[in-house]
Design an enzyme around this catalytic site. Structure first.
Site, PDB file in Angstrom:
ATOM      1  N   TYR A  40      52.849  47.561  30.052  1.00 14.90           N
ATOM      2  CA  TYR A  40      52.197  48.646  30.779  1.00 14.90           C
ATOM      3  C   TYR A  40      52.559  48.503  32.248  1.00 14.90           C
ATOM      4  CZ  TYR A  40      48.396  51.456  32.810  1.00 14.90           C
ATOM      5  OH  TYR A  40      47.659  52.388  33.511  1.00 14.90           O
ATOM      6  N   ASP A  96      57.668  43.349  36.841  1.00 18.63           N
ATOM      7  CA  ASP A  96      56.337  43.859  37.164  1.00 18.63           C
ATOM      8  C   ASP A  96      55.408  42.650  37.183  1.00 18.63           C
ATOM      9  OD1 ASP A  96      53.724  44.738  37.059  1.00 18.63           O
ATOM     10  OD2 ASP A  96      54.162  46.454  35.773  1.00 18.63           O
ATOM     11  N   LYS A 148      47.129  44.585  42.715  1.00 17.11           N
ATOM     12  CA  LYS A 148      45.830  44.296  43.338  1.00 17.11           C
ATOM     13  C   LYS A 148      45.638  42.882  43.884  1.00 17.11           C
ATOM     14  CE  LYS A 148      45.211  44.871  38.530  1.00 17.11           C
ATOM     15  NZ  LYS A 148      45.294  46.027  37.697  1.00 17.11           N
TER      16      LYS A 148
HETATM   17  N1  HOZ Z   1      46.192  47.705  33.772  1.00 15.63           N
HETATM   18  C1  HOZ Z   1      45.072  46.962  34.170  1.00 15.63           C
HETATM   19  C2  HOZ Z   1      44.587  46.177  33.046  1.00 15.63           C
HETATM   20  N2  HOZ Z   1      45.565  45.477  32.416  1.00 15.63           N
HETATM   21  C3  HOZ Z   1      44.072  47.806  34.870  1.00 15.63           C
HETATM   22  C4  HOZ Z   1      42.874  48.183  34.128  1.00 15.63           C
HETATM   23  C5  HOZ Z   1      42.680  49.649  34.101  1.00 15.63           C
HETATM   24  O1  HOZ Z   1      43.549  50.327  33.569  1.00 15.63           O
HETATM   25  O2  HOZ Z   1      41.652  50.060  34.593  1.00 15.63           O
END
Ligand code: HOZ
Length: 429
Positions: free
Chosen positions: A147, A242, A270
């Protein structure tokens, strides 16, 4: 049920669903996949969080990673307050963003230049654009189950909230936006080679989470990342890491330092802002010089390098940089914790897989070793949901989704980690 009998979280959720889609500002917070409703969090400190009803939790989500030191660290908080006294946003160049860029370039050898943005999504989207601008090619390769945020071209076979909701390809993304996104299988160099054979001169970049952490935690097998590096170099494509989850977490220079692989570009998220909305992308000077106003790849943002966010992030990164022993302590503590967890799980039988590296881990409810998206999806998510809710009832906050990571922080006390092990014993044995 009368309103007074409802918990505060229930009452807030009832209000939220009327005015926010699904009642949440990010799908994975909805708790739908574990058959529950969100816990509305009021405050957090050290390794714990409290919800609006006063329930206390030992927290293993850590704001999805950035709270590597602690929730509500005094040093970070003081830096933020001090920055706020000078104003919240200028939309202009500042000293602190130069200090942040210098620090990142100093810490991460593959990065000569870096651009600050506001989220991991933005960082990855911009890194891809830069890779396309630099190579003059359009196609990219991503891995199923990885992701990279929610920009259009990357919402293809995506992990995290996308798979939690069962929609790894989103509505509303024009076909044209994903036509150049090709997907390979994590840990399969063969699947990558195959795509390069089909499109020898068209692939701008391969983007990968060096440790996949959005289909649950999935480790790269020996030689996988090195193989990607070689394939990209041989074919004139860029390798993008990433490191939104692994950056500044696995060790100070992230997964690339841990595995000894230099990507051409890196996206961070973050953790650079210590939890404030920050992302960054950076890499080789000749590539980053393509970014506007130096080069023709456009990317911009009023809040990029925001002074308050920079103050938070810089405070955390400086502490981490000047205390290498923190990583040694964190990784040793996490290794012990996950080893203890593994012992419990092994006693519980054969139907579990525990993937763990550094301070990241995931428990899967399957008898198949999990090394890619196909095997990750064999996990029994109903069993995960039952486990998850049982853990909440014992005051332990883990991700409301099978397809996320469990994060250990420097603040997690041995006592609290042992409480968790005992809780898992009670739940699974
Ligand atoms: N992609 C993050 C978690 N693996 C952020 C969480 C979200 O999507 O709020």
């Amino acid at each position: 049920m009368t309103n007074s009998k409802k918990t505060k979280s229930e009452q807030l959720f009832e209000r939220a669903v009327k005015v926010i889609p699904g009642g949440v500002n990010s799908p994975v917070r909805a708790f739908g996949s574990v058959g529950s409703i969100p816990k509305f969090i009021k405050r957090a400190d050290s390794d714990r969080m409290w919800d609006e009803d006063g329930n206390e939790y030992i927290d293993f989500v850590c704001s999805w990673g950035p709270m590597i030191m602690s929730h509500n660290s005094e040093l970070v908080r003081e830096s933020v307050i001090k920055a706020c006294e000078n104003g919240l946003s200028f939309g202009a160049a500042t000293r602190i963003e130069v200090e942040m860029a210098e620090l990142i370039c100093d810490i991460v050898p593959s990065i000569d230049m870096v651009r600050m943005v506001n989220s991991g999504t933005e960082a990855v989207m911009s890194a891809i654009r830069t890779a396309r601008g630099f190579t003059g090619r359009d196609k990219i390769i991503k891995f199923s189950g990885c992701y990279h945020g929610h920009s259009d071209c990357l919402l293809v076979k995506a992990g995290s909230g996308a798979i939690t909701q069962g929609v790894p390809d989103s509505l509303g993304v024009p076909k044209g936006c994903t036509a150049d996104t090709l997907t390979a299988e994590f840990n399969s160099l063969e699947s990558v080679e195959k795509i390069f054979t089909s499109y020898p001169n068209d692939i701008a970049a391969v983007i990968v989470e060096p440790v996949a952490a959005n289909m649950g935690v999935v480790l790269p097998e020996d030689g996988f990342l090195k193989g990607l590096r070689e394939i990209c170099s041989k074919n004139g494509a860029l390798l993008i890491f990433d490191e939104v989850i692994t950056g500044f977490r696995m060790q100070i220079d992230g997964a690339q330092g841990y595995f000894g692989i230099n990507p051409d570009l890196t996206a961070f998220g973050k953790i650079i802002g210590a939890g404030m909305p920050v992302g960054a992308y950076g890499g080789r000077r000749d590539i980053m010089e393509m970014v506007a106003p130096l080069g023709g790849v456009y990317q911009a943002g009023t809040l990029s390098g925001n002074p308050v966010a920079m103050a938070a992030g810089l405070a955390q990164l400086k502490i981490l940089q000047s205390h290498p022993e923190y990583y040694a302590e964190l990784n040793a503590k996490a290794d012990k914790f996950f080893e203890n967890l593994r012992n419990v799980v092994q006693k519980a039988g054969l139907n579990y897989q525990l993937n763990h590296i550094s301070s990241l881990g995931s428990l899967f409810f399957t008898d198949e070793p999990v090394n890619n998206f196909i095997s990750a999806k064999t996990s029994n998510t109903n069993k995960y949901a039952a486990y998850c809710n049982a853990m909440y009832n014992k005051g332990i906050y883990i991700a409301p989704s099978q397809f996320e990571a469990m994060f250990v922080s420097i603040a997690h006390s041995e006592e609290n980690l042992n409480i968790v092990i005992n809780a898992v014993k009670e739940v699974l044995l």
